[in-house]
Structure formats: structure tokens, C-alpha cells
Scaffold this active site. Structure first.
Site, PDB file in Angstrom:
ATOM      1  N   CYS A  86     -17.726  53.430  63.819  1.00  0.00           N
ATOM      2  CA  CYS A  86     -17.123  54.772  63.820  1.00  0.00           C
ATOM      3  C   CYS A  86     -16.599  55.116  62.426  1.00  0.00           C
ATOM      4  CB  CYS A  86     -16.043  54.852  64.904  1.00  0.00           C
ATOM      5  SG  CYS A  86     -15.610  56.548  65.374  1.00  0.00           S
ATOM      6  N   HIS A 203     -18.435  52.298  69.940  1.00  0.00           N
ATOM      7  CA  HIS A 203     -17.445  51.231  69.777  1.00  0.00           C
ATOM      8  C   HIS A 203     -17.791  50.011  70.633  1.00  0.00           C
ATOM      9  CE1 HIS A 203     -14.108  53.321  67.585  1.00  0.00           C
ATOM     10  NE2 HIS A 203     -14.731  54.394  68.048  1.00  0.00           N
ATOM     11  N   GLU A 205     -16.514  47.097  70.550  1.00  0.00           N
ATOM     12  CA  GLU A 205     -15.305  46.352  70.934  1.00  0.00           C
ATOM     13  C   GLU A 205     -14.655  46.938  72.188  1.00  0.00           C
ATOM     14  OE1 GLU A 205     -13.545  49.786  68.721  1.00  0.00           O
ATOM     15  OE2 GLU A 205     -15.391  48.592  68.596  1.00  0.00           O
TER      16      GLU A 205
END
Length: 228
Positions: A86, A203, A205
Site C-alpha cells: 500500500c 494488505h 498482513e
């Protein structure tokens, strides 16, 4: 094997990323301050999501002119791995470690939702645990994710298999309706020519534990571990 998670003023996904690397992947990881330049001890550095320096001037611009980011250029030339998520992707384009630019979303709004992605190239350090054409479900959260590059560079990227992920629908179809931000050719993630720098807007994660609704982000993170 040692990971580093960059921390710029305004980073807000640094702890999320650090926790996944440490507690899910069980790999050594350390935070790296944006003023630091001694990074040779790391195998992979992750530039996390957030709003580095408040997105002033343009997202990623100020962060691209910090000691750590300058040091990344030599780090990359040595063949080490860098992944920008990002805002990290924005930093990589602003520092010219990746081609192109991230513009404001076509609809002018911040978009935050779960998103389907199609793996276009599984022969990279970041996708070797995926299959080509595999569909991943990974969240996005950005205002400036509209990827653009000139046509000559786009052709070169396509010829070099540098387009790694595209936005798609749940069946893997690449359509305008499945494009959340107006990104050129539905591009969601790219790498450099040497395949050791990877930038993506989604994302991983945030999709690395079942309690979050998806573990598809682990395909990417485990690919890096496997490569190292």
C-alpha cells in the site's frame, strides 16, 4: 533469515506486519527506523502501509527522500528482497525502485474492502507458493491506488512478466467492475526487472490468520520465506 519492517512517521501497519512475521511465520524480525542506513544484516525489508509523513505533497514522496529509502537502493542492487504494501508501494514508485505511479482512485474516494486478486506470475520470490491463475482474497484500504504507467513501459513490463497481481472478480475474470480504483489493466501488484522488489496495494498482513476471514496473504509471505 531476518526480516526488517520499516517505520516512517505515519506508518500504521508496521505492528500488524511485524506481528505476522514474528508470531505466524515464526521468523526473526526487527523494526527499522526511517533514519537508519545500516541494513545489510537483513534479508528482506518490508515497507508497510500507512500514511508516511501524513501523505504530504503526494503519498510516499517525503518517505522516498529519507536515509532508509536511499539505503534501499544499494540493498536492492545486492539482490536482497524488498516488498512495499500500500503506502510502501507508493514509496517504491516515488523512489523509482518500481516503475509507474499511484494516482488517486478514479472514484475520488477511499476504498476499504475485501478484494479478489488473480496471480499472473507465480515464478517470483513473492508468489512461488501460488499457482498461476490462482485467486486470492486480500483486503485493500487506500485512496491513491490507481496504478498508471506509460504504454512503452507497460509493454516492457508485460514482456518481462513484471505484472504479478491483477484485480479480478471471484471467478478470476479481469473486468472493469472488479477494478476498485481505476488501475491500468487492473494492476494490483508489480515487481522490478530483477524480481527482487515487489509492490502491491492489497494488505497480505491483514489476511494472514483465519480469525481475520482469510489466510490468503500467507501465500505471499510464505513465498518470501521459501525463497530465503
Amino acid at each position: 533469515m531476518r526480516f526488517g519492517v520499516a517505520v516512517y512517521p505515519g506508518s500504521n501497519c508496521d505492528y500488524d506486519t511485524y506481528t505476522v512475521i514474528r508470531d505466524v511465520l515464526k521468523v526473526n524480525v526487527e523494526f527499522i527506523d526511517y533514519r537508519r542506513t545500516d541494513i545489510d544484516s537483513f534479508d528482506c525489508i518490508i515497507l508497510p502501509g500507512g500514511f508516511s509523513f501524513g501523505d504530504y505533497l503526494r503519498p510516499g514522496t517525503l518517505a522516498s527522500h529519507t536515509p532508509l529509502t536511499y539505503a534501499l537502493k544499494d540493498f536492492v542492487e545486492k539482490g536482497r528482497y524488498v516488498i512495499g504494501i500500500c503506502n510502501g508501494f507508493q514509496i517504491l514508485t516515488e523512489s523509482h525502485l518500481l516503475p509507474g505511479a499511484l494516482m488517486p482512485n478514479a472514484n475520488g474516494r477511499f476504498v476499504c474492502k475485501r478484494q479478489y486478486l488473480r496471480v499472473e506470475n507465480s515464478d517470483t520470490p513473492f508468489t512461488n507458493q501460488c499457482e498461476e491463475g490462482q485467486i486470492l482474497e486480500i483486503p485493500i484500504a487506500h485512496h491513491d491506488g490507481n496504478y498508471f504507467v506509460d504504454q512503452d513501459t507497460l509493454k516492457e513490463m508485460e514482456d518481462n512478466d513484471q505484472i504479478i497481481l491483477r484485480y479480478c472478480d471471484e471467478f478470476g475474470n479481469i473486468t472493469d467492475e472488479a477494478n476498485p480504483n481505476g488501475s491500468l489493466k487492473n494492476i494490483a501488484g508489480i515487481c522490478n526487472k530483477d524480481k527482487n522488489v515487489f509492490g502491491l496495494m492489497p494488505h497480505p498482513e491483514r489476511a494472514s490468520e483465519s480469525i481475520l476471514g482469510s489466510e490468503d496473504g500467507l501465500y505471499i509471505l510464505k513465498s518470501i520465506v521459501n525463497s530465503l
